[in-house]
Motif scaffolding. Structure first.
Motif, PDB file in Angstrom:
ATOM      1  N   LEU A   1      21.588  99.552 -21.715  1.00 40.19           N
ATOM      2  CA  LEU A   1      23.022  99.811 -21.617  1.00 40.19           C
ATOM      3  C   LEU A   1      23.773  98.658 -20.965  1.00 40.19           C
ATOM      4  N   SER A   2      23.110  97.929 -20.093  1.00 43.00           N
ATOM      5  CA  SER A   2      23.786  96.881 -19.327  1.00 43.00           C
ATOM      6  C   SER A   2      23.557  95.517 -19.965  1.00 43.00           C
ATOM      7  N   ASP A   3      24.620  94.906 -20.480  1.00 45.83           N
ATOM      8  CA  ASP A   3      24.524  93.540 -20.981  1.00 45.83           C
ATOM      9  C   ASP A   3      24.232  92.549 -19.855  1.00 45.83           C
ATOM     10  N   PHE A   4      24.641  92.894 -18.650  1.00 47.80           N
ATOM     11  CA  PHE A   4      24.533  91.983 -17.519  1.00 47.80           C
ATOM     12  C   PHE A   4      23.088  91.565 -17.263  1.00 47.80           C
ATOM     13  N   PHE A   5      22.161  92.505 -17.365  1.00 49.91           N
ATOM     14  CA  PHE A   5      20.760  92.204 -17.089  1.00 49.91           C
ATOM     15  C   PHE A   5      20.051  91.594 -18.296  1.00 49.91           C
ATOM     16  N   ARG A   6      20.758  91.437 -19.410  1.00 52.93           N
ATOM     17  CA  ARG A   6      20.147  90.862 -20.612  1.00 52.93           C
ATOM     18  C   ARG A   6      20.830  89.562 -21.031  1.00 52.93           C
ATOM     19  N   ARG A   7      21.517  88.929 -20.103  1.00 53.84           N
ATOM     20  CA  ARG A   7      22.142  87.647 -20.440  1.00 53.84           C
ATOM     21  C   ARG A   7      21.077  86.589 -20.714  1.00 53.84           C
ATOM     22  N   VAL A   8      21.375  85.705 -21.645  1.00 53.85           N
ATOM     23  CA  VAL A   8      20.442  84.615 -21.931  1.00 53.85           C
ATOM     24  C   VAL A   8      20.255  83.745 -20.686  1.00 53.85           C
ATOM     25  N   ASP A   9      21.334  83.407 -20.033  1.00 57.50           N
ATOM     26  CA  ASP A   9      21.283  82.603 -18.809  1.00 57.50           C
ATOM     27  C   ASP A   9      21.623  83.505 -17.633  1.00 57.50           C
ATOM     28  N   GLN A  10      20.619  83.797 -16.799  1.00 55.17           N
ATOM     29  CA  GLN A  10      20.790  84.723 -15.694  1.00 55.17           C
ATOM     30  C   GLN A  10      20.743  83.993 -14.367  1.00 55.17           C
ATOM     31  N   ASP A  11      21.642  84.390 -13.465  1.00 54.13           N
ATOM     32  CA  ASP A  11      21.605  83.866 -12.109  1.00 54.13           C
ATOM     33  C   ASP A  11      20.927  84.901 -11.211  1.00 54.13           C
ATOM     34  N   GLY A  12      20.957  84.676  -9.909  1.00 56.14           N
ATOM     35  CA  GLY A  12      20.231  85.545  -8.994  1.00 56.14           C
ATOM     36  C   GLY A  12      20.808  86.931  -8.816  1.00 56.14           C
ATOM     37  N   ARG A  13      21.972  87.211  -9.394  1.00 56.07           N
ATOM     38  CA  ARG A  13      22.568  88.548  -9.232  1.00 56.07           C
ATOM     39  C   ARG A  13      21.845  89.617 -10.048  1.00 56.07           C
ATOM     40  N   SER A  14      21.061  89.214 -11.043  1.00 53.21           N
ATOM     41  CA  SER A  14      20.367  90.178 -11.899  1.00 53.21           C
ATOM     42  C   SER A  14      18.867  90.113 -11.679  1.00 53.21           C
ATOM     43  N   SER A  15      18.456  89.973 -10.422  1.00 47.42           N
ATOM     44  CA  SER A  15      17.047  89.809 -10.095  1.00 47.42           C
ATOM     45  C   SER A  15      16.332  91.152 -10.023  1.00 47.42           C
ATOM     46  N   ALA A  16      15.001  91.084 -10.027  1.00 47.17           N
ATOM     47  CA  ALA A  16      14.194  92.287  -9.845  1.00 47.17           C
ATOM     48  C   ALA A  16      14.464  92.915  -8.478  1.00 47.17           C
ATOM     49  N   GLY A  17      14.798  92.077  -7.481  1.00 48.33           N
ATOM     50  CA  GLY A  17      15.116  92.616  -6.159  1.00 48.33           C
ATOM     51  C   GLY A  17      16.326  93.533  -6.194  1.00 48.33           C
ATOM     52  N   VAL A  18      17.318  93.205  -7.017  1.00 51.27           N
ATOM     53  CA  VAL A  18      18.495  94.069  -7.157  1.00 51.27           C
ATOM     54  C   VAL A  18      18.094  95.400  -7.792  1.00 51.27           C
ATOM     55  N   ILE A  19      17.212  95.360  -8.785  1.00 50.38           N
ATOM     56  CA  ILE A  19      16.744  96.599  -9.416  1.00 50.38           C
ATOM     57  C   ILE A  19      16.010  97.468  -8.402  1.00 50.38           C
ATOM     58  N   HIS A  20      15.185  96.851  -7.560  1.00 51.96           N
ATOM     59  CA  HIS A  20      14.498  97.616  -6.508  1.00 51.96           C
ATOM     60  C   HIS A  20      15.507  98.240  -5.547  1.00 51.96           C
ATOM     61  N   LEU A  21      16.579  97.532  -5.239  1.00 53.16           N
ATOM     62  CA  LEU A  21      17.603  98.073  -4.352  1.00 53.16           C
ATOM     63  C   LEU A  21      18.305  99.262  -5.001  1.00 53.16           C
ATOM     64  N   VAL A  22      18.609  99.160  -6.287  1.00 49.86           N
ATOM     65  CA  VAL A  22      19.208 100.287  -7.009  1.00 49.86           C
ATOM     66  C   VAL A  22      18.262 101.486  -6.987  1.00 49.86           C
ATOM     67  N   GLU A  23      16.976 101.235  -7.142  1.00 51.09           N
ATOM     68  CA  GLU A  23      15.997 102.323  -7.091  1.00 51.09           C
ATOM     69  C   GLU A  23      15.945 102.958  -5.708  1.00 51.09           C
ATOM     70  N   ALA A  24      16.070 102.146  -4.652  1.00 51.19           N
ATOM     71  CA  ALA A  24      16.102 102.708  -3.297  1.00 51.19           C
ATOM     72  C   ALA A  24      17.295 103.649  -3.132  1.00 51.19           C
ATOM     73  N   ALA A  25      18.450 103.261  -3.678  1.00 50.65           N
ATOM     74  CA  ALA A  25      19.627 104.126  -3.629  1.00 50.65           C
ATOM     75  C   ALA A  25      19.382 105.413  -4.410  1.00 50.65           C
ATOM     76  N   ARG A  26      18.721 105.310  -5.565  1.00 48.55           N
ATOM     77  CA  ARG A  26      18.443 106.505  -6.371  1.00 48.55           C
ATOM     78  C   ARG A  26      17.544 107.472  -5.606  1.00 48.55           C
ATOM     79  N   ARG A  27      16.528 106.930  -4.930  1.00 49.25           N
ATOM     80  CA  ARG A  27      15.608 107.798  -4.191  1.00 49.25           C
ATOM     81  C   ARG A  27      16.311 108.486  -3.019  1.00 49.25           C
ATOM     82  N   LEU A  28      17.190 107.769  -2.341  1.00 46.23           N
ATOM     83  CA  LEU A  28      17.943 108.401  -1.254  1.00 46.23           C
ATOM     84  C   LEU A  28      18.808 109.538  -1.789  1.00 46.23           C
ATOM     85  N   ARG A  29      19.433 109.324  -2.926  1.00 46.41           N
ATOM     86  CA  ARG A  29      20.264 110.367  -3.530  1.00 46.41           C
ATOM     87  C   ARG A  29      19.416 111.558  -3.957  1.00 46.41           C
TER      88      ARG A  29
END
Length: 492
Positions: A289-317
């Motif tokens: 659904l997210s084009d942001f994480f599928r960009r051809v040229d990715q910077d550090g904003r779309s890292s695996a660490g960000v995905i882990h952080l999103v997962e931490a938020a999901r688990r808290l919820r």
């Protein structure tokens, strides 16, 4: 498709690292005890070293066999003929790996009156680093010899010694440079099988991995407070510290919002994942659904660490905490238009959730609550937030750390955008001793750039994009599998 770059991390005071022949200010950096390996190809490191010396009005010559660089010589003081002393630079390169290089800068001293060569003191160096790790240091010591260095007629080589001030300048040029945020790129990486480094299938209501405490964070955890953190981009340590801060805020029963530098058009995708069970299929759907994480040229904003952080938020919820995710970035805008759009998205959320504790992660330039020195008309997002909500506390934290690495996009010496793992070195003020705990240290008053304190993260390590468009070098772990739809990065 429009494509922009913008600064994500700004090094302030980078030129104040060392003092050399050109009289630059001195650095308080302690004497090194191990060799430093740069995470750049050797030709780039040598190009920067050559330019560094040429800027000091020195002619530079290259040995075509060893590729060592020599500078012209200069006289030390004014002495009578027969008792003169001259010096010159010697730059010795060594390739440690495809993107790992060692550059030693020596100062050679020649005397007319001396008949013997003085031996220099031991210097760091001979043990080859493991090419499959990002090892920044050497662990052994050796002697450097100067049998094949250029001679000077009528002079004897008296000694050679490492010029650490010049090496510190080289370190600053290679590792204290701004990161780029790529805005408006093409999304074309297909999602086939998502494998995130460190991702394990667990029960939907599994406890979040909060990690070690962040000392000094408790005073920041209050309802209605907005905490802006300058993200160095592409690290494991910042998302890990942010996850711990979310856990601490949730433990205090605060409504919590995690705001990420993700385009606001992906808000619904983040909310869908936040309400999911967090399975591999749910993660794959988020990335579809997210084009942001599928960009051809990715910077550090779309890292695996960000995905882990999103997962931490999901688990808290999932365990009953009031957690929200906010995608506040722009998809196409740049400059002040982007700052205004980011601030507007955060203000809209704050208006609907006045009591929430909000943690905002964005690049250094964006989170400043003051201005910037290079453009009086540029107004950062943090400054706009502070002005728009004077009754709500807005606190900005820069980061302190020990020398390490991160995944980021930068301009290389050929003025091309290079997205890869790069070394990153802190300023003197932000330097943290290795193996010290992460913590928040507040300043006595707000600094000139608008920071109220500093979040110390320890030694930084890289977090790669969750999806890649091509197979990378062996020392970089693959995070996902996919095909490249384009091979040329846009230049502007």
């Amino acid at each position: 498709m429009r494509w922009h770059w913008t600064l994500g991390l700004l090094c302030v005071g980078c030129a104040s690292l060392s003092r050399g022949l050109d009289g630059a200010p001195a650095d308080a950096e302690p004497m090194p005890t191990v060799e430093k390996v740069y995470l750049v190809p050797l030709d780039e490191a040598m190009f920067v070293a050559r330019r560094l010396l040429e800027e000091q009005r020195l002619d530079i010559f290259e040995n075509n066999t060893t590729h060592e660089l020599y500078s012209q010589s200069w006289e030390i003081g004014v002495n009578a003929r027969g008792n003169r002393t001259f010096e010159r630079y010697l730059v010795r390169p060594e390739a440690v790996g495809p993107r790992q290089s060692l550059v030693r800068i020596f100062r050679l001293q020649y005397r007319e009156a001396d008949d013997a060569i003085m031996q220099q003191t031991p210097e760091p160096g001979s043990q080859r680093a493991n090419d499959h790790t990002y090892n920044h240091f050497r662990e052994a010591f050796t002697h450097d010899t100067f049998e094949a260095v250029p001679t000077m007629e009528g002079f004897k080589l008296r000694r050679g010694f490492r010029d650490l001030p010049q090496e510190r300048k080289l370190l600053a040029r290679l590792e204290m440079v701004p990161s780029l945020e790529l805005v408006g790129g093409k999304a074309s990486i297909p999602v086939r099988e998502v494998k995130v480094d460190g991702w394990t299938a667990e029960a939907p209501d599994a406890a979040p991995r909060c990690g070690d405490p962040v000392e000094g964070v408790a005073p920041l955890l209050a309802g209605g407070t907005t905490v802006l953190v300058a993200d160095p981009l592409g690290t494991r340590e910042l998302p890990d510290a942010a996850a711990r801060m979310l856990c601490d805020a949730a433990e205090k029963k605060l409504p919590v919002a995690l705001a990420l530098s993700v385009p606001s058009v992906d808000q619904s995708a983040l909310e869908e994942y936040l309400a999911s069970a967090g399975t591999n299929e749910d993660l794959e759907r988020l990335l579809v659904l997210s084009d942001f994480f599928r960009r051809v040229d990715q910077d550090g904003r779309s890292s695996a660490g960000v995905i882990h952080l999103v997962e931490a938020a999901r688990r808290l919820r999932a365990r009953g905490s009031a957690i929200s995710l906010v995608a506040f970035d722009s998809r196409e805008a740049a400059g002040n238009a982007r700052e205004a759009e980011m601030a507007a998205n955060l203000l809209a959320f704050r208006q609907e959730h006045p009591d929430a504790w909000m943690l905002v992660l964005a690049g250094d330039v964006h989170v400043r609550t003051g201005g910037v020195g290079w453009d009086s008309k540029f107004e950062p997002m943090g400054r706009r937030l502070t002005r728009a909500q004077p009754s709500s506390p807005v606190l900005a934290l820069e980061v302190g750390f020990a020398r390490g690495a991160h995944y980021a996009c930068r301009f290389n010496v050929w003025e091309q955008v290079d997205c890869d793992v790069h070394g990153i070195n802190p300023t003197v003020e932000a330097r943290q001793e290795p193996n010290t705990p992460r913590k928040v240290a507040m300043f006595a008053s707000r600094g000139e750039t608008g920071f109220h304190g500093r979040l110390y993260l320890g030694t930084l390590s890289p977090s790669l994009p969750v999806l890649h468009r091509a197979v990378r070098a062996p020392e970089k772990p693959e995070a996902a599998h996919g095909e490249a739809q384009g091979t040329t990065a846009p230049s502007n």
